[in-house]
Design a protein around this motif. Structure first.
Motif, PDB file in Angstrom:
ATOM      1  N   ARG A  87      12.646   7.861 -12.229  1.00 51.10           N
ATOM      2  CA  ARG A  87      12.713   9.228 -12.521  1.00 51.10           C
ATOM      3  C   ARG A  87      14.601   9.164 -12.702  1.00 51.10           C
ATOM      4  NH1 ARG A  87      11.738  14.125  -7.976  1.00 51.10           N
ATOM      5  NH2 ARG A  87      12.431  15.444  -9.834  1.00 51.10           N
ATOM      6  N   LEU A  88      14.359   9.219 -14.123  1.00 54.45           N
ATOM      7  CA  LEU A  88      15.519   8.710 -14.822  1.00 54.45           C
ATOM      8  C   LEU A  88      17.236   9.677 -15.133  1.00 54.45           C
ATOM      9  CD1 LEU A  88      14.273   7.256 -18.077  1.00 54.45           C
ATOM     10  CD2 LEU A  88      15.217   6.127 -15.989  1.00 54.45           C
ATOM     11  N   ILE A  89      17.561   9.570 -14.623  1.00 57.16           N
ATOM     12  CA  ILE A  89      19.101  11.292 -14.378  1.00 57.16           C
ATOM     13  C   ILE A  89      20.159  10.317 -15.581  1.00 57.16           C
ATOM     14  CG2 ILE A  89      20.393  12.040 -12.605  1.00 57.16           C
ATOM     15  CD1 ILE A  89      18.950  10.849 -10.533  1.00 57.16           C
ATOM     16  N   PRO A  90      20.520  12.155 -16.463  1.00 54.33           N
ATOM     17  CA  PRO A  90      20.932  11.174 -17.906  1.00 54.33           C
ATOM     18  C   PRO A  90      23.094  11.302 -17.090  1.00 54.33           C
ATOM     19  CG  PRO A  90      20.166  13.657 -17.931  1.00 54.33           C
ATOM     20  CD  PRO A  90      19.788  12.941 -16.817  1.00 54.33           C
ATOM     21  N   SER A  91      22.831  11.001 -17.723  1.00 55.50           N
ATOM     22  CA  SER A  91      25.096  10.109 -17.398  1.00 55.50           C
ATOM     23  C   SER A  91      25.194  10.251 -19.148  1.00 55.50           C
ATOM     24  CB  SER A  91      25.288   9.154 -16.228  1.00 55.50           C
ATOM     25  OG  SER A  91      24.735   8.017 -17.071  1.00 55.50           O
ATOM     26  N   LEU A 131      26.747  11.380 -13.864  1.00 55.07           N
ATOM     27  CA  LEU A 131      25.788  11.441 -12.787  1.00 55.07           C
ATOM     28  C   LEU A 131      25.457  12.064 -11.641  1.00 55.07           C
ATOM     29  CD1 LEU A 131      23.190   9.147 -12.938  1.00 55.07           C
ATOM     30  CD2 LEU A 131      24.640   7.584 -11.721  1.00 55.07           C
ATOM     31  N   ALA A 132      26.199  11.960 -10.765  1.00 52.02           N
ATOM     32  CA  ALA A 132      25.737  12.693  -9.216  1.00 52.02           C
ATOM     33  C   ALA A 132      25.917  14.188 -10.304  1.00 52.02           C
ATOM     34  CB  ALA A 132      27.427  12.094  -8.343  1.00 52.02           C
ATOM     35  N   GLY A 177       0.436  -1.224   0.126  1.00 58.63           N
ATOM     36  CA  GLY A 177      -0.315  -0.075   0.063  1.00 58.63           C
ATOM     37  C   GLY A 177       0.161   1.838   0.100  1.00 58.63           C
ATOM     38  N   HIS A 178       1.682   1.318  -0.529  1.00 59.66           N
ATOM     39  CA  HIS A 178       2.864   2.126  -0.206  1.00 59.66           C
ATOM     40  C   HIS A 178       3.004   3.408  -1.128  1.00 59.66           C
ATOM     41  CE1 HIS A 178       3.856   1.521   4.334  1.00 59.66           C
ATOM     42  NE2 HIS A 178       4.257  -0.076   3.837  1.00 59.66           N
ATOM     43  N   LYS A 179       3.808   3.946  -1.659  1.00 58.18           N
ATOM     44  CA  LYS A 179       3.876   4.937  -2.370  1.00 58.18           C
ATOM     45  C   LYS A 179       5.532   4.423  -3.098  1.00 58.18           C
ATOM     46  CE  LYS A 179       0.046   8.198  -3.082  1.00 58.18           C
ATOM     47  NZ  LYS A 179      -0.056   7.235  -4.294  1.00 58.18           N
ATOM     48  N   VAL A 180       5.930   4.937  -3.889  1.00 62.99           N
ATOM     49  CA  VAL A 180       7.561   4.756  -4.373  1.00 62.99           C
ATOM     50  C   VAL A 180       8.070   4.993  -5.171  1.00 62.99           C
ATOM     51  CG1 VAL A 180       9.678   2.830  -4.899  1.00 62.99           C
ATOM     52  CG2 VAL A 180       7.769   2.320  -3.787  1.00 62.99           C
ATOM     53  N   THR A 181       9.065   5.927  -5.218  1.00 58.77           N
ATOM     54  CA  THR A 181      10.172   7.168  -6.143  1.00 58.77           C
ATOM     55  C   THR A 181      11.163   5.961  -6.941  1.00 58.77           C
ATOM     56  OG1 THR A 181       8.302   9.051  -5.880  1.00 58.77           O
ATOM     57  CG2 THR A 181      10.564   9.045  -7.387  1.00 58.77           C
ATOM     58  N   LEU A 182      10.772   5.532  -7.387  1.00 55.84           N
ATOM     59  CA  LEU A 182      12.522   4.879  -8.018  1.00 55.84           C
ATOM     60  C   LEU A 182      13.671   5.473  -8.958  1.00 55.84           C
ATOM     61  CD1 LEU A 182      14.707   2.547  -7.934  1.00 55.84           C
ATOM     62  CD2 LEU A 182      13.054   1.436 -10.136  1.00 55.84           C
ATOM     63  N   TRP A 183      14.676   6.596  -7.965  1.00 53.97           N
ATOM     64  CA  TRP A 183      15.940   6.929  -8.492  1.00 53.97           C
ATOM     65  C   TRP A 183      16.264   6.725  -9.662  1.00 53.97           C
ATOM     66  CZ3 TRP A 183      15.712  12.816  -8.099  1.00 53.97           C
ATOM     67  CH2 TRP A 183      14.629  12.982  -7.316  1.00 53.97           C
ATOM     68  N   THR A 184      16.777   6.583 -10.278  1.00 46.51           N
ATOM     69  CA  THR A 184      17.658   5.779 -11.300  1.00 46.51           C
ATOM     70  C   THR A 184      18.802   6.598 -12.367  1.00 46.51           C
ATOM     71  OG1 THR A 184      18.659   3.412 -12.470  1.00 46.51           O
ATOM     72  CG2 THR A 184      16.528   4.127 -12.987  1.00 46.51           C
ATOM     73  N   SER A 185      19.618   6.137 -12.967  1.00 38.68           N
ATOM     74  CA  SER A 185      20.515   6.131 -13.855  1.00 38.68           C
ATOM     75  C   SER A 185      19.504   5.846 -15.612  1.00 38.68           C
ATOM     76  CB  SER A 185      21.521   5.574 -14.172  1.00 38.68           C
ATOM     77  OG  SER A 185      22.287   6.064 -15.480  1.00 38.68           O
ATOM     78  N   ILE A 237      22.739   1.244 -23.268  1.00 40.13           N
ATOM     79  CA  ILE A 237      22.212   1.508 -24.024  1.00 40.13           C
ATOM     80  C   ILE A 237      21.120   2.564 -22.811  1.00 40.13           C
ATOM     81  CG2 ILE A 237      22.103   0.200 -25.818  1.00 40.13           C
ATOM     82  CD1 ILE A 237      18.809  -0.718 -24.851  1.00 40.13           C
ATOM     83  N   HIS A 238      21.187   3.767 -23.346  1.00 45.38           N
ATOM     84  CA  HIS A 238      20.060   5.085 -22.964  1.00 45.38           C
ATOM     85  C   HIS A 238      18.568   4.938 -23.206  1.00 45.38           C
ATOM     86  CE1 HIS A 238      23.901   6.811 -21.894  1.00 45.38           C
ATOM     87  NE2 HIS A 238      24.469   7.367 -23.510  1.00 45.38           N
ATOM     88  N   ARG A 239      18.732   4.455 -21.900  1.00 44.09           N
ATOM     89  CA  ARG A 239      16.530   5.039 -21.753  1.00 44.09           C
ATOM     90  C   ARG A 239      16.221   5.940 -21.864  1.00 44.09           C
ATOM     91  NH1 ARG A 239      18.320   2.227 -16.652  1.00 44.09           N
ATOM     92  NH2 ARG A 239      18.328   0.318 -16.393  1.00 44.09           N
ATOM     93  N   SER A 240      17.045   6.756 -21.897  1.00 49.52           N
ATOM     94  CA  SER A 240      17.307   8.729 -21.760  1.00 49.52           C
ATOM     95  C   SER A 240      17.832   9.252 -22.146  1.00 49.52           C
ATOM     96  CB  SER A 240      15.555   9.041 -21.306  1.00 49.52           C
ATOM     97  OG  SER A 240      15.397  10.532 -21.602  1.00 49.52           O
TER      98      SER A 240
END
Length: 414
Positions: free
Chosen positions: A69-73, A91-92, A35-43, A51-54
């Protein structure tokens, strides 16, 4: 509750290629089921498939309770390389910029380590926001980079990597506790970083994966595919499934196969998977007619292979990152209920010795002897298989491990 999970180097829910849930996906799924909400941060860079997802920062709404949430690198081609370190720096840097404008905060955060730089950036920001945070240590960075160099160069490389050790120590000062995958790993982390003992929480949550249920049609389709490659269903199989990387020693396996073949001992070796060393291993085995490379296969094919196999191979090299750990391939062997053939000392050797779930080998001769023993002693093979299943249920059960994991994280809310 609202949970944030930061993890790189693993598949995510939106991936379509070679999808096998690991720590981040498994934990997200269990939290959401409760029943929780999750935000998954990743590269945005897919480590598994390179390969690049975005190419830009992107938010994916996978479900009402899951955001990614996709973070570019920059990306990289080899796992252990300068370009991977550069990728993590970028990424950092991008993560820090994104967090500057972030207005929301979670109830609890779970941050994967490595990468070192992102772990430091994220834990520092979370501490400033007074969010309870657990650092999940899965690999011994930066030591894993030092081990690839000759002994005489290692002191100099350690000096060059000194800033990473500082960042790790600073990260430990930002968190409420750490989690890891094995007793040996936790002891090693405590030994190398004295400040860990002052942390409030120090927990072990095993690497594991759930048992799958497949229909009769799925298993039959997998069987037909494997038989079409020349694999026989009436001959014993020894199998490996994973990403072909430098951390695996296939030279010793080749010697054992040559010895078995020279003695006319009939069995098949099936190596499933892909990776940067796939072609190299395939060339290494090219003159062995009883070795098969199906490439990457569906989970149903692994299930069928396991049912036809007398043992599973986990040929990890004896480097510190694995001798204190219980790697995925080892756990998979227990899950499938197979005797394990693995050269690792330390944690895995202790499990094998204590629970009688396989053999530890050093040479090709030893490995061939153990395979011969399993092929010719059906009672021993069945006993080790049963012991493997019991060990999985007792220490690596997916529902128990992740159920306890979630309960622990839920208890952290201040």
């Amino acid at each position: 509750m609202n949970f944030w999970i930061f993890q790189t180097g693993e598949p995510i829910h939106s991936d379509k290629l070679n999808l096998r849930p690991m720590r981040a996906m498994n934990l997200s799924n269990i939290l959401i089921s409760r029943g929780h909400k999750v935000t998954l941060w990743t590269s945005s860079f897919d480590h598994q498939n390179k390969i690049h997802r975005s190419k830009k920062f992107k938010i994916l709404e996978e479900s009402p309770n899951l955001k990614i949430r996709l973070i570019p690198s920059s990306g990289y081609k080899k796992n252990i390389s300068f370009f991977r370190l550069y990728d993590h720096f970028i990424l950092a840097k991008n993560l820090k910029q994104i967090l500057k404008n972030e207005k929301n905060t979670p109830d609890v955060a779970f941050v994967g380590y490595p990468p070192i730089e992102t772990a430091f950036v994220f834990t520092k920001w979370l501490k400033e926001k007074k969010v309870p945070v657990i650092l999940d240590i899965k690999d011994l960075w930066p030591d894993i980079f030092i081990e690839i160099f000759p002994s005489f160069l290692r002191p100099f490389i350690k000096v060059l990597l000194f800033p990473y050790y500082i960042l790790f120590k600073l990260s430990l000062g930002n968190v409420d506790g750490i989690s890891s995958m094995s007793k040996g790993y936790l002891k090693l982390i405590l030994k190398k970083n004295k400040r860990v003992k002052y942390l409030k929480h120090k927990k072990i949550f095993r690497l594991t994966s759930p048992r799958d249920d497949f229909s009769a049609d799925e298993i039959q389709n997998s069987k037909n595919h494997l038989l079409s490659l020349g694999i026989k269903d009436d001959l014993p199989i020894i199998f490996f499934a994973g990403t072909f990387m430098s951390v695996f020693d296939f030279d010793t396996i080749k010697k054992s196969i040559e010895l078995l073949n020279s003695k006319k001992i009939i069995c098949q070796f099936v190596f499933c998977g892909s990776g940067e060393y796939f072609s190299l291993v395939k060339r290494l085995m090219k003159d062995l007619p009883n070795v098969f490379f199906p490439g990457w296969v569906e989970s149903s094919s692994l299930e069928y292979l396991a049912s036809m196999s007398v043992a599973s191979l986990a040929p990890y090299r004896n480097i510190e990152n694995y001798t204190f750990n219980t790697p995925n391939k080892v756990v998979d062997s227990f899950k499938y209920g197979l005797p394990l053939l693995c050269p690792l000392k330390g944690e895995v050797l202790d499990l094998i010795s204590e629970h009688k779930v396989g053999f530890t080998y050093k040479t090709g001769e030893e490995l061939s002897d153990y395979i011969f023993k399993l092929l010719n002693d059906e009672k021993l093979q069945k006993e080790m298989s049963q012991n493997s299943l019991k060990l999985y249920d007792r220490e690596f059960s997916y529902n128990k491990v992740y159920g306890d994991f979630c309960s622990f994280l839920e208890s952290l809310q201040k």
